[in-house]
Design a protein around this motif. Sequence first.
Motif: not given
Length: 225
Positions: A211-225
């Motif tokens: 959960v923590d790893a997925l949340y961190e990735r989605y909040q700070h890495v996912y998408g176009q920035g």
Amino acid sequence: MTVPDAARETVRTLRDEVARLHGELVRNGLVVWTAGNVSARVPGHDLMVIKPSGVSYDDLSAASMVVTDLDGVLVDGDHTPSSDTAAHAYVYRHMPEVGGVVHTHSTYACAWSALRTPVPCTLTMMADEFGGPIPVGPFARIGDDSIGRGIVDTLQRSRSRAVLMANHGPFTVGRDARAAVKAAVLCEEVCRAAFLAQQLGTPVPLEQSDVDALYERYQHVYGQG
């Protein structure tokens, strides 16, 4: 109190945006009749834009949106503000990071709220958007800031952008109104999936480290920035 000159252009823009975002609630099947509302904080001012009370979604426009202060007092507009205005205003007063609030009576989220049961984090989408289970807030009557207090007390103990107020329905928050609408759409989707999973068997919660790893990735890495 009136809308300050320095805020007029921002308010004009937010009126248009908030009116359009109510269309997203309809398009995604989150509201019926006149239930539900979107609001947006006016950045830099103790003001918010919110839906008027009891007005059909077909009749909503930028001009029909109302402006209140953060005590819920009407500042500008021709209609009575939403009956949930006090709740929205309380959230803005106590959660300065929040720029948008949404309330719906979407079916599956309301069903979970009737159970007064948190929605377990069994899907990657939940971990991504909500950072864990979707919590349940206390039952509170409509009419004053009791609902707002319940929202804030619950969300301040959770990473979730959604709370299911007991026997009522979901409230979601975001950095702006669009983000809060997105959270409302995803809240209903994961509530529906969680319900269906329980009909098939016993859903398996995600491990906290995942959960923590997925949340961190989605909040700070996912998408176009």
